[in-house]
Write a protein that holds these residues in place. Structure first.
Motif, PDB file in Angstrom:
ATOM      1  N   TRP A 203       1.025  -0.929  -0.128  1.00  0.00           N
ATOM      2  CA  TRP A 203      -0.062  -0.079   0.116  1.00  0.00           C
ATOM      3  C   TRP A 203       0.784   1.214   0.093  1.00  0.00           C
ATOM      4  CZ3 TRP A 203      -4.767  -1.039  -1.046  1.00  0.00           C
ATOM      5  CH2 TRP A 203      -5.401  -2.348  -1.150  1.00  0.00           C
ATOM      6  N   GLU A 204       1.525   1.297  -1.128  1.00  0.00           N
ATOM      7  CA  GLU A 204       2.442   2.549  -1.372  1.00  0.00           C
ATOM      8  C   GLU A 204       1.739   3.697  -1.450  1.00  0.00           C
ATOM      9  OE1 GLU A 204       3.135   2.026  -6.179  1.00  0.00           O
ATOM     10  OE2 GLU A 204       4.770   0.964  -4.481  1.00  0.00           O
ATOM     11  N   ASN A 211       0.152   9.646   1.608  1.00  0.00           N
ATOM     12  CA  ASN A 211      -0.054   8.445   2.791  1.00  0.00           C
ATOM     13  C   ASN A 211      -1.728   8.420   2.855  1.00  0.00           C
ATOM     14  OD1 ASN A 211       2.718   7.552   3.565  1.00  0.00           O
ATOM     15  ND2 ASN A 211       2.818   9.570   4.117  1.00  0.00           N
ATOM     16  N   ARG A 212      -2.511   8.933   1.780  1.00  0.00           N
ATOM     17  CA  ARG A 212      -3.860   8.734   2.013  1.00  0.00           C
ATOM     18  C   ARG A 212      -4.537   7.410   1.475  1.00  0.00           C
ATOM     19  NH1 ARG A 212      -3.741  14.534  -0.662  1.00  0.00           N
ATOM     20  NH2 ARG A 212      -3.848  15.777   1.199  1.00  0.00           N
ATOM     21  N   GLY A 213      -3.713   6.793   0.637  1.00  0.00           N
ATOM     22  CA  GLY A 213      -3.921   5.387   0.163  1.00  0.00           C
ATOM     23  C   GLY A 213      -3.639   4.539   1.308  1.00  0.00           C
ATOM     24  N   ARG A 214      -2.792   4.526   1.965  1.00  0.00           N
ATOM     25  CA  ARG A 214      -2.569   3.707   3.353  1.00  0.00           C
ATOM     26  C   ARG A 214      -3.459   4.138   4.503  1.00  0.00           C
ATOM     27  NH1 ARG A 214       3.971   5.100   3.106  1.00  0.00           N
ATOM     28  NH2 ARG A 214       4.614   3.386   1.780  1.00  0.00           N
ATOM     29  N   THR A 262     -10.867  13.644   8.309  1.00  0.00           N
ATOM     30  CA  THR A 262     -10.587  12.420   9.064  1.00  0.00           C
ATOM     31  C   THR A 262      -9.367  11.725   8.331  1.00  0.00           C
ATOM     32  OG1 THR A 262     -12.500  11.713   8.035  1.00  0.00           O
ATOM     33  CG2 THR A 262     -12.502  12.242  10.351  1.00  0.00           C
ATOM     34  N   LEU A 263      -9.283  11.698   7.120  1.00  0.00           N
ATOM     35  CA  LEU A 263      -8.504  10.938   6.187  1.00  0.00           C
ATOM     36  C   LEU A 263      -7.060  11.385   6.201  1.00  0.00           C
ATOM     37  CD1 LEU A 263      -7.770   8.698   4.004  1.00  0.00           C
ATOM     38  CD2 LEU A 263      -8.491  10.564   2.424  1.00  0.00           C
TER      39      LEU A 263
END
Length: 609
Positions: A203-204, A211-214, A262-263
């Motif tokens: 989850w790069e 870092n939103r994908g993480r 929140t993200l």
């Protein structure tokens, strides 16, 4: 001899009487005079329920003794479930489940190079080591009855020799134990899977993702509350190529901030990790002899100071404490867990463990995996009941799984027409690639292994080894057929298929035929006694007497299909006809048994259970 056309016809004939009802249309002591039903659902017979549970938990058929025990006393089922939960096959299922949740098994994605400290290893060594790292942690927690919350709170990790060299993890190379308890030594906070090197690599965080994908992975996979499924419309649009414009918009645009408030704080905890760890970057770093970045002209590495070449050499410095607050440079929101303060990922993990969404989500995910449903399709009442069991057990994953497979809904195979649209849990289950591989191995001892390496795959210092060694075709996408059998490749195909597609049937045909021949050769050539044979314990290679062949077929039908039938049953007659037809067409006894057993190994009662 491979009479494929005959084989497919035979599969249809032998299984035709049962494909709509998991085995109850054949005669024998497993069949009740009327189906058990509560007026809405119809339920499996006890031995059929045992078979479904055994396949779901282990991917293997119940033994003849287990079938006999449940046939004599349906109450024996509970004890058998407890025994199944302590088997290596269930441990493999635990890893399968979590590999699918977190989309970890992706052998089509580039592996890190076998250079520097990893010179001499092949790509299979590197792939398996990386993927197994987070899965070994989960397996350890589940199989040792530790609180499942440790998947986000554990202050330990697992390493083998490859991982130890790759990330500088403590490891005793003199020990005979391949996988050892270890820990991360680069300063990253300890938080179970949230600290996992492979989880962060899978989850790069590319480009301006920050870092939103993480963070979305954490919210979606662990809390079932993903952000990326929400509809968002921004008036006038945003230039997504402008990182500063994007960072400003998520703070000021109302439609953006609804999620990002929140993200982004959740994403803020991952800034210490490298955004990406790619093969070419590691290769280039090693090629440059791990030269330190030249800051004399004021230029910084493209992704920031913690992405300098020296950090990509083995052991990779995947986490940099000095980069933890880089979110400030982009004027993003301060780290927080859904409005609650948390100092670092360790405290985030503690928040997740205490969050009721976590136990509810895992109840849905466990049930969804076993019942082959999307987690959102799991009925609310079922999820709530399982969540309560999970929490009352002290977050014991075995207790949760036990409740899943013994739940009444998991024993249902049909429902009334009026209820069909609101009964998503009802119906037959479809064998997964991993289950079919274990099913085949347990019965025949055969693994579908190949070596597809090209000549010269191990040469060339700059590229590192491109060799893979032995690969199991059922569980590989790069060389094999996992996705073709309905599995996921965790990269392009991220959701399993539970329908018997042509490619699934074709690959099952190939595997079943090869496995049948392997088992027969073992039984007639290698087994020292009839008792040590895998499948053909009641006949020899020269046995053609119909009564003896039928008796062997009775045993095979119960062992492979879980169906007890007399030797004059119609299904036994069809199997015998197939056996005899192969010989009439010029085939040997081995050919006849190969076709017959291969047909049983892909019977509809194997594909569906």
């Amino acid at each position: 001899m491979r009479p494929t056309a005959v084989l497919f016809i035979a599969v249809t004939l032998v299984g035709a009487s049962s494909c709509g009802r998991a085995g109850n249309d054949v005669s024998g002591s497993d069949v009740a005079t009327s189906d058990p039903s509560d007026g809405v659902r119809s339920y499996l017979q006890p031995t059929e329920r045992l078979l479904r549970i055994s396949m779901a938990l282990r991917g293997t058929r119940p033994s003849l003794d287990e079938l006999a025990a449940v046939r004599a006393d349906p109450g024996a089922l509970d004890g058998l479930v407890d025994a199944y939960l302590d088997t290596p096959e269930f441990a493999a299922t635990v890893k399968d489940l979590h590999a699918e949740i977190f989309l970890l098994r992706r052998d089509t994605f580039e592996m890190l190079p076998a250079l520097g400290a990893l010179f001499g290893y092949n790509q299979q060594d590197i792939y398996r080591s990386q993927v197994e790292e987070p899965l070994r942690l989960v397996e350890h927690i589940v199989m040792n009855d530790r609180p499942y919350t440790e998947i986000v709170t554990a202050d330990y990790a697992f390493a083998n020799d490859v991982l130890a060299k790759m990330y500088g993890m403590p490891y005793d190379s003199q020990s005979s134990e391949e996988w050892q308890l270890s820990w991360w030594s680069d300063g990253r906070p300890a938080a179970g899977l949230l600290s996992s090197a492979e989880m962060m690599r899978r989850w790069e965080s590319n480009g301006s993702n920050f870092n939103r994908g993480r963070a979305n992975m954490v919210a979606g996979k662990l809390l079932c509350s993903e952000f990326d499924t929400r509809d968002i419309t921004v008036q006038g649009g945003i230039d997504v190529a402008d990182e500063l414009a994007v960072s400003h918009a998520v703070m000021t645009e109302e439609t953006c901030s609804a999620c990002h408030q929140t993200l982004d704080p959740l994403a803020g905890y991952f800034w210490g990790f490298m955004r990406v760890v790619r093969r070419d970057v590691v290769r280039d770093a090693i090629e440059s002899n791990c030269a330190e970045w030249d800051y004399s002209d004021g230029a910084e590495p493209p992704y920031g100071p913690n992405h300098a070449p020296e950090y990509y050499c083995y052991p990779i410095t995947q986490y940099a404490t000095f980069a933890e607050n880089d979110w400030e440079d982009w004027e993003l929101r301060a780290p927080a867990y859904f409005g609650q303060p948390a100092h670092d990922l360790t405290e985030v993990g503690e928040h997740i463990a205490a969050d009721p969404r976590f136990s509810a989500c895992m109840a849905r995910r466990f049930y969804g995996y076993i019942a082959q449903l999307p987690q959102k399709a799991v009925p609310f009442d079922v999820a709530a009941e399982l969540q309560q069991v999970f929490e009352d057990s002290g977050f014991n994953a075995k207790a949760l799984m036990r409740a899943v497979v013994l739940h009444d809904s998991f024993a249902a195979y049909a429902t009334t027409e009026e209820q069909s649209l609101i009964e998503p849990v009802v119906g037959l289950k479809t064998v997964r690639p991993e289950q079919y591989a274990r099913f085949i191995y347990e019965l025949t001892g055969y693994r579908w292994i190949t070596r597809a390496d090209k000549p010269g795959c191990g040469s060339g210092f700059l590229n590192g080894s491109q060799c893979w060694g032995d690969v199991e075709l059922t569980t590989s996408d790069l060389f094999g057929f996992r996705a073709m059998q309905g599995g996921v490749d965790s990269f392009i195909i991220t959701k399993p298929q539970f329908v018997p597609t042509p490619t699934k049937l074709l690959t099952m045909d190939m595997l079943a035929h090869d496995a049948a021949r392997y088992a027969i050769d073992h039984d007639f050539d290698a087994a020292p006694s009839a008792e040590s044979r895998r499948l053909l314990q009641q006949v020899d290679e020269d046995t053609t007497d119909e009564a003896a062949v039928r008796q062997q077929l009775v045993w095979l039908h119960e062992r492979i299909l879980g169906v007890q039938a007399p030797n004059d049953d119609a299904d036994i007659g069809l199997s015998y006809s197939l056996f005899a037809d192969v010989q009439q067409d010029g085939g040997s006894v081995r050919d006849a048994w190969t076709v017959t057993i291969a047909t049983l190994l892909q019977d509809p009662r194997v594909i569906f259970f």
